[in-house]
Design a protein around this motif. Structure first.
Motif, mmCIF file in Angstrom:
data_model
loop_
_atom_site.group_PDB
_atom_site.id
_atom_site.type_symbol
_atom_site.label_atom_id
_atom_site.label_comp_id
_atom_site.label_asym_id
_atom_site.label_seq_id
_atom_site.Cartn_x
_atom_site.Cartn_y
_atom_site.Cartn_z
ATOM 1 N N GLY A 107 0.820 -1.071 -0.015
ATOM 2 C CA GLY A 107 -0.043 -0.013 0.236
ATOM 3 C C GLY A 107 0.837 1.365 -0.092
ATOM 4 N N GLY A 108 0.128 2.296 -0.115
ATOM 5 C CA GLY A 108 0.840 3.703 0.109
ATOM 6 C C GLY A 108 1.512 3.900 1.369
ATOM 7 N N THR A 109 0.649 3.575 2.325
ATOM 8 C CA THR A 109 0.964 3.724 3.687
ATOM 9 C C THR A 109 2.533 2.909 4.012
ATOM 10 O OG1 THR A 109 -1.349 3.540 4.503
ATOM 11 C CG2 THR A 109 0.148 3.274 6.053
ATOM 12 N N LEU A 112 5.157 4.993 2.270
ATOM 13 C CA LEU A 112 5.532 6.059 3.175
ATOM 14 C C LEU A 112 6.443 5.640 4.498
ATOM 15 C CD1 LEU A 112 2.001 7.899 2.931
ATOM 16 C CD2 LEU A 112 4.162 8.840 2.291
ATOM 17 N N TRP A 135 -3.213 14.482 5.296
ATOM 18 C CA TRP A 135 -3.803 13.266 5.852
ATOM 19 C C TRP A 135 -3.357 12.779 7.161
ATOM 20 C CZ3 TRP A 135 -1.251 7.943 4.782
ATOM 21 C CH2 TRP A 135 -2.345 6.821 4.966
ATOM 22 N N HIS A 138 -0.237 11.041 7.997
ATOM 23 C CA HIS A 138 1.373 11.394 7.697
ATOM 24 C C HIS A 138 2.106 11.657 8.656
ATOM 25 C CE1 HIS A 138 0.306 12.756 3.247
ATOM 26 N NE2 HIS A 138 0.836 11.684 3.319
ATOM 27 N N HIS A 183 1.326 16.167 -2.024
ATOM 28 C CA HIS A 183 0.261 15.282 -2.448
ATOM 29 C C HIS A 183 0.397 15.454 -4.244
ATOM 30 C CE1 HIS A 183 -2.024 15.078 1.552
ATOM 31 N NE2 HIS A 183 -0.974 15.662 1.829
ATOM 32 N N ASN A 188 -5.515 15.407 0.161
ATOM 33 C CA ASN A 188 -6.448 14.957 0.969
ATOM 34 C C ASN A 188 -6.077 15.788 2.281
ATOM 35 O OD1 ASN A 188 -7.818 13.437 3.034
ATOM 36 N ND2 ASN A 188 -6.694 11.500 2.758
ATOM 37 N N ASP A 216 3.543 12.277 -2.630
ATOM 38 C CA ASP A 216 2.563 10.769 -2.333
ATOM 39 C C ASP A 216 1.394 11.268 -3.219
ATOM 40 O OD1 ASP A 216 0.936 9.453 -0.786
ATOM 41 O OD2 ASP A 216 0.524 10.510 0.802
ATOM 42 N N ALA A 218 -1.646 9.011 -3.989
ATOM 43 C CA ALA A 218 -2.696 7.844 -3.948
ATOM 44 C C ALA A 218 -4.030 7.944 -4.591
ATOM 45 C CB ALA A 218 -2.906 8.085 -2.352
ATOM 46 N N TYR A 219 -3.931 9.097 -5.609
ATOM 47 C CA TYR A 219 -5.389 9.238 -6.158
ATOM 48 C C TYR A 219 -5.182 9.293 -7.611
ATOM 49 C CZ TYR A 219 -6.944 9.521 -1.693
ATOM 50 O OH TYR A 219 -7.375 9.376 -0.350
ATOM 51 N N SER A 248 0.313 4.590 -4.383
ATOM 52 C CA SER A 248 -0.789 3.432 -4.018
ATOM 53 C C SER A 248 -1.855 3.289 -4.997
ATOM 54 C CB SER A 248 -1.705 4.218 -2.695
ATOM 55 O OG SER A 248 -2.802 3.667 -2.256
ATOM 56 N N SER A 250 -4.879 1.432 -3.988
ATOM 57 C CA SER A 250 -5.898 1.168 -3.161
ATOM 58 C C SER A 250 -6.943 1.724 -3.829
ATOM 59 C CB SER A 250 -5.909 1.800 -1.654
ATOM 60 O OG SER A 250 -4.638 1.179 -1.148
ATOM 61 N N LYS A 251 -7.043 3.022 -4.161
ATOM 62 C CA LYS A 251 -8.228 3.751 -4.816
ATOM 63 C C LYS A 251 -8.356 3.500 -6.244
ATOM 64 C CE LYS A 251 -7.486 5.454 -0.540
ATOM 65 N NZ LYS A 251 -7.978 6.115 0.342
ATOM 66 N N ARG A 259 -3.455 -4.155 -0.306
ATOM 67 C CA ARG A 259 -2.292 -3.553 0.512
ATOM 68 C C ARG A 259 -1.214 -3.447 -1.131
ATOM 69 N NH1 ARG A 259 -3.811 -0.649 1.897
ATOM 70 N NH2 ARG A 259 -2.156 0.186 3.343
HETATM 71 C C1 LIG Z 1 -2.783 11.191 1.049
HETATM 72 C C2 LIG Z 1 -2.833 9.591 1.263
HETATM 73 N N1 LIG Z 1 -1.605 8.935 1.083
HETATM 74 C C3 LIG Z 1 -1.515 7.712 1.227
HETATM 75 C C4 LIG Z 1 -2.813 6.702 1.476
HETATM 76 C C5 LIG Z 1 -2.483 5.444 1.713
HETATM 77 O O1 LIG Z 1 -3.175 4.685 1.125
HETATM 78 P P1 LIG Z 1 -3.050 2.859 1.320
HETATM 79 O O2 LIG Z 1 -4.557 2.624 1.411
HETATM 80 O O3 LIG Z 1 -2.614 2.403 0.007
HETATM 81 O O4 LIG Z 1 -2.212 2.681 2.390
HETATM 82 C C6 LIG Z 1 -3.817 7.497 1.769
HETATM 83 C C7 LIG Z 1 -5.219 6.611 1.922
HETATM 84 O O5 LIG Z 1 -6.251 7.103 2.214
HETATM 85 C C8 LIG Z 1 -3.938 8.886 1.376
HETATM 86 O O6 LIG Z 1 -5.123 9.490 1.649
#
Ligand SMILES: Cc1ncc(COP(=O)(O)O)c(C=O)c1O
Length: 403
Positions: A107-109, A112, A135, A138, A183, A188, A216, A218-219, A248, A250-251, A259
């Motif tokens: 995942g993005g988390t 990071l 976010w 962070h 971002h 976010n 970052d 993620a979108y 990321s 995820s979205k 993940r």
């Molecule tokens: C700005 C930002 N970075 C990273 C993420 C992390 O995404 P992931 O669910 O892939 O860990 C999110 C998820 O909400 C996000 O909004």
């Protein structure tokens, strides 16, 4: 006993809201909290392109052996091209020169956190600058890595737009050797991004000052389109400039619980990029050792197949267009109800989130009296709005704000 001294950790404010929502018996409840895409029926479905890629994987998979620490090379290549390709340009200088390297992360988390641990180990004097607001996770992530953070003004909460002048004024003072976390698109929680020219100016200034840009992302594809949303990369990533990019999926692939994400480092040359990759691998090895396979196999399966990719892009457009049409409808319906505030800025913001400017008391009243769940800062997930809940939502907001 040893565990008796442990104190209860505070609940995550956003995920805690989902728990409260799930417990609410009101059949008309509305969840505009957690950042998960919902379709017109309020569901978060598996994309068809993902299902098709999974079906092929199931038939063709021959082993579940470990992956390399940095993941598969074909995944890294697919991620790089998704980030940097433009129509008629699939050979970005950073890819061609091999000064871009990519590691697959959970995942993005996870990406990071790998960045945080990498910064702490390799750039111990670095301070990381975060947008205000940002976010909520962070600060947690970088604090857990032991990276000092500071904030800079990003959003003007009077005009609901980018506070560009204040941001640049801070950037002009950031010491060389620090880093700024931006971002990539669909900021976010504000939904407010720099214009292409502003990105160009930011990239130029930070490079000139010797400040590292961390993006970052993620979108990608949730704002205006896959290529349009990569404008920060295309404007800032000139030859010789360095950057870290966290992806990321995820979205945009709706793969939340698989993940799947990535960290890409763009160094000044290919040799330095390999050195940075070796340090990213060291961080990963002592953290989760090597990445999970399922999500990345879906991503490469979709991105490397013409048909699946076309279908995925079409599904992504449906998600993006629905969000943008909900933004417009929300503004129209609030205006129809004579709400005493101009919400037109929500139609201009991009991505899943909007800052409404609702006070904490208004957020509480919406939850307690109308079963409408919004994060305490007044951030709403526009993707939680549907044709079916919009009237009820706008009636409640008009009642709380006063028409
Ligand atoms: C700005 C930002 N970075 C990273 C993420 C992390 O995404 P992931 O669910 O892939 O860990 C999110 C998820 O909400 C996000 O909004």
């Amino acid at each position: 006993m040893i565990f008796d001294s442990v104190e209860m950790a505070p609940a995550d404010p956003i995920l805690g809201l989902t728990v409260a929502y799930n417990q609410d018996p009101n059949p008309d409840k509305i969840n505009l909290g957690v950042g998960v895409y919902k379709d017109a029926d309020g569901r978060t479905p598996v994309l068809q392109a993902v299902k098709d890629a999974e079906r092929r994987m199931l038939a063709g998979e021959t082993s579940k052996s470990y992956k390399p620490i940095e993941g598969d090379a074909n995944y890294a290549s697919a991620v790089q091209h998704l980030l940097l390709d433009r129509p008629n340009e699939s050979d970005h200088e950073a890819i061609k020169s091999k000064r871009m390297v990519t590691a697959h992360t959970p995942g993005g988390t996870g990406g990071l956190r790998v960045v945080g641990d990498y910064l702490k180990a390799n750039h111990p004097d670095m301070t990381l600058w975060l947008t205000t607001p940002t976010w909520a996770n962070h600060p947690n992530i970088f604090q857990a890595s032991g990276v000092p953070t500071k904030s800079f003004s990003y959003f003007d909460d009077q005009t609901f737009s980018l506070d560009f002048d204040a941001m640049i004024a801070t950037f002009e003072k950031i010491p060389a050797g620090d880093a700024v976390l931006l971002h990539g698109c669909c900021h976010n929680p504000t939904g407010v991004d720099p214009t292409p020219q502003q990105w160009r100016d930011i990239g130029y200034l930070l490079h000139k000052r010797g400040v590292l840009v961390i993006l970052d992302f993620a979108y990608q594809g949730f704002g205006d389109g896959l290529v349009e949303d990569a404008v920060a990369l295309h404007t800032m990533l000139e030859p010789g400039r360095e950057m870290l990019v966290v992806s990321s999926f995820s979205k945009n692939f709706s793969l939340y619980n698989e993940r799947v994400g990535a960290v890409s480092a763009v160094a000044s040359d290919a040799k330095t990029a390999q050195t940075v990759l070796s340090q990213l691998k060291r961080v990963i090895r002592s953290n989760y050792s090597n990445p999970p396979g399922h999500g990345s196999a879906i991503i490469t399966g979709v991105l490397n197949d013409r048909g699946l990719r076309m279908n995925w892009e079409a599904e992504l457009s449906v998600m993006r267009n629905r969000i943008n049409s909900m933004r417009r409808m929300f503004v129209e319906k609030l205006t129809e109800r004579g709400v005493d505030r101009d919400f037109s800025f929500i139609g201009q913001q991009r991505g899943m989130f909007a800052m409404t400017g609702f006070t904490k008391a208004q957020v509480d009243q919406l939850r307690e009296e109308y079963a409408i769940y919004i994060v305490g800062s007044g951030r709403v997930n526009v993707a939680g709005m549907t044709d079916n809940n919009m009237d009820r939502l706008c009636d409640a907001i008009a009642a709380v704000l006063g028409g």
